[in-house]
Design a protein around this motif. Structure first.
Motif, short mmCIF file in Angstrom:
data_model
loop_
_atom_site.label_atom_id
_atom_site.label_comp_id
_atom_site.label_asym_id
_atom_site.label_seq_id
_atom_site.Cartn_x
_atom_site.Cartn_y
_atom_site.Cartn_z
N GLU A 84 14.46 1.18 -10.11
CA GLU A 84 15.65 1.55 -10.40
C GLU A 84 16.68 0.68 -9.63
O GLU A 84 17.63 0.20 -9.97
CB GLU A 84 15.92 2.92 -10.00
N LYS A 85 16.44 0.50 -8.17
CA LYS A 85 17.44 -0.37 -7.42
C LYS A 85 17.42 -1.64 -7.77
O LYS A 85 18.43 -2.26 -7.94
CB LYS A 85 16.91 -0.02 -5.87
N ILE A 86 16.19 -2.45 -8.04
CA ILE A 86 16.44 -3.84 -8.43
C ILE A 86 16.91 -4.15 -9.57
O ILE A 86 17.35 -5.10 -9.89
CB ILE A 86 15.08 -4.45 -8.40
N MET A 87 17.01 -3.28 -10.59
CA MET A 87 17.77 -3.47 -11.67
C MET A 87 19.15 -3.10 -11.69
O MET A 87 20.04 -3.68 -12.62
CB MET A 87 17.13 -2.49 -12.96
N LEU A 88 19.66 -2.44 -10.67
CA LEU A 88 20.95 -1.89 -10.48
C LEU A 88 21.71 -2.97 -9.49
O LEU A 88 23.12 -3.12 -9.68
CB LEU A 88 21.34 -0.51 -9.81
N TYR A 89 21.11 -3.39 -8.52
CA TYR A 89 21.77 -4.04 -7.42
C TYR A 89 21.14 -5.37 -7.13
O TYR A 89 19.96 -5.67 -7.67
CB TYR A 89 21.61 -3.17 -6.03
N ASP A 90 21.95 -6.38 -6.48
CA ASP A 90 21.28 -7.78 -6.24
C ASP A 90 20.84 -7.52 -4.81
O ASP A 90 21.63 -7.12 -3.71
CB ASP A 90 22.13 -8.86 -6.60
N TYR A 91 20.00 -8.17 -4.31
CA TYR A 91 19.50 -8.48 -2.86
C TYR A 91 19.21 -9.69 -2.42
O TYR A 91 19.01 -10.80 -3.41
CB TYR A 91 18.31 -7.55 -2.47
N ASP A 92 19.27 -10.19 -1.16
CA ASP A 92 19.11 -11.42 -0.67
C ASP A 92 17.56 -11.67 -0.59
O ASP A 92 16.98 -12.70 -0.55
CB ASP A 92 20.02 -11.87 0.61
N CYS A 93 16.85 -10.47 -0.14
CA CYS A 93 15.52 -10.55 0.16
C CYS A 93 14.92 -9.26 -0.09
O CYS A 93 15.50 -8.36 0.25
CB CYS A 93 15.17 -11.06 1.69
N ILE A 94 13.75 -9.41 -0.63
CA ILE A 94 13.04 -7.92 -1.12
C ILE A 94 11.60 -8.17 -0.35
O ILE A 94 10.80 -9.04 -0.45
CB ILE A 94 12.64 -7.84 -2.50
N LEU A 95 11.33 -7.07 0.53
CA LEU A 95 9.89 -6.80 1.09
C LEU A 95 9.28 -5.95 0.20
O LEU A 95 9.62 -4.87 0.27
CB LEU A 95 10.16 -6.25 2.60
N LEU A 96 8.35 -6.41 -0.18
CA LEU A 96 7.73 -5.53 -1.53
C LEU A 96 6.08 -5.34 -1.09
O LEU A 96 5.22 -6.28 -0.96
CB LEU A 96 7.69 -6.58 -2.70
N ASP A 97 5.71 -4.06 -0.75
CA ASP A 97 4.45 -3.74 -0.61
C ASP A 97 3.71 -3.76 -1.89
O ASP A 97 4.26 -2.93 -2.97
CB ASP A 97 4.44 -2.33 0.06
N ILE A 98 2.39 -3.98 -1.84
CA ILE A 98 1.73 -4.37 -2.91
C ILE A 98 1.25 -2.72 -3.44
O ILE A 98 1.15 -2.67 -4.84
CB ILE A 98 0.26 -5.26 -2.94
N ASN A 99 0.75 -2.10 -2.70
CA ASN A 99 0.07 -0.98 -3.05
C ASN A 99 1.19 0.56 -2.57
O ASN A 99 1.42 0.95 -1.62
CB ASN A 99 -1.10 -0.51 -1.92
N LEU A 100 1.70 0.80 -3.88
CA LEU A 100 2.49 1.80 -4.06
C LEU A 100 1.94 3.24 -4.47
O LEU A 100 1.04 3.12 -5.35
CB LEU A 100 3.71 1.39 -4.92
N PRO A 101 2.50 4.42 -4.05
CA PRO A 101 1.84 5.71 -4.44
C PRO A 101 1.52 5.89 -6.24
O PRO A 101 0.98 6.50 -6.78
CB PRO A 101 2.52 6.82 -3.76
N ASP A 102 2.57 5.21 -6.73
CA ASP A 102 2.83 5.44 -8.13
C ASP A 102 2.62 4.01 -9.11
O ASP A 102 3.17 4.00 -10.42
CB ASP A 102 4.33 6.31 -8.63
N GLY A 103 2.06 3.27 -8.42
CA GLY A 103 2.02 1.84 -9.34
C GLY A 103 1.60 0.95 -8.19
O GLY A 103 1.53 0.93 -7.25
N SER A 104 1.77 -0.29 -8.96
CA SER A 104 1.48 -1.64 -8.28
C SER A 104 2.70 -2.47 -7.88
O SER A 104 3.73 -2.66 -8.96
CB SER A 104 0.61 -2.50 -8.80
N GLY A 105 3.15 -2.98 -6.78
CA GLY A 105 4.37 -3.89 -6.22
C GLY A 105 4.11 -5.01 -7.23
O GLY A 105 5.31 -5.75 -7.46
N LEU A 106 3.24 -5.42 -7.78
CA LEU A 106 2.84 -6.69 -8.52
C LEU A 106 3.35 -6.42 -9.89
O LEU A 106 4.21 -7.33 -10.44
CB LEU A 106 1.37 -7.19 -8.79
#
Length: 224
Positions: free
Chosen positions: A38-60
């Protein structure tokens, strides 16, 4: 500079959040794939720190959607030490860098700074626009070698304008960049006008030309 931390481990999320805020970054957090999406589709960022293993899916999956949407953010994937396949897949999908847990926060900060410099400023440590010079690692601004003392918000505003030089940026975009999640709760742009006025005044007092142009009805443009 605005960062999104996508990490479900509360202790690590809080450590990164506190450390990066101390380094003068504007930070937002997400603890799940759904919240991050929801956040990445609503807002723009300079950098995203993305954990691969999330409780409801994959960061990939998030990384794939970011690239499909042609989002320009710098992306650093965070993985477990033994997840070589995830790191390789993430880099092949377009991630800019990776960190393996556990990591030192000082290394995280260095990698974030490097990614932002590469993505926005061609890897340069120093930005120069006519008589204005910005030392990015030192967060220092000079005009004709004369130091300009800026607040954190004024510095962030100047960097944002320099990153978008010769382009019109809307007041909404600037407010979102300066305030993150809180921008939508602001009914007026008084805080923006105040920061813009102070930035222009301080640069002028140091001997700079006025490069910040008001484009009425649209926003602002930083140009010669």
């Amino acid at each position: 500079m605005k960062i999104l931390i996508i990490e479900d481990e509360t202790a690590l999320q809080n450590s990164m959040l506190q450390f990066l805020r101390q380094e003068s970054y504007i930070c937002e957090v997400a603890g799940s794939e759904e919240e991050a999406d929801e956040k990445i589709m609503l807002y723009d960022y300079d950098c995203i720190l993305l954990d691969i293993n999330l409780p409801d899916g994959s960061g990939l999956n998030l990384l794939k959607r970011l690239k499909e949407a042609n989002k320009p953010e710098g992306i650093i994937i965070i993985t477990a030490r033994d997840s070589l396949d995830d790191r390789v897949e993430g880099l092949n999908l377009g991630a800019d860098d990776y960190l393996t847990k556990p990591f030192h926060l000082s290394e995280l900060n260095a990698r974030v700074s490097a990614v932002i410099r590469r993505k926005q400023f061609g890897g340069n440590n120093r930005l120069k626009f006519h008589e204005i010079t910005v030392d990015l690692p030192g967060k220092a601004v000079t005009v004709n070698d004369r130091a300009v003392e800026l607040t954190r918000k004024e510095y962030d505003l100047l960097i944002f304008l320099l990153a978008n030089k010769n382009r019109v940026v809307s007041k909404n975009a600037i407010a979102e960049h300066l305030s993150g999640d809180h921008a939508e709760m602001l009914d007026k742009f008084d805080f923006l006008y105040s920061h813009m006025k102070n930035l222009k005044r301080k640069l002028a007092e140091a001997g700079s030309e006025d490069y910040i142009k008001t484009i009425y009805g649209l926003g602002y443009k930083f140009s010669a």
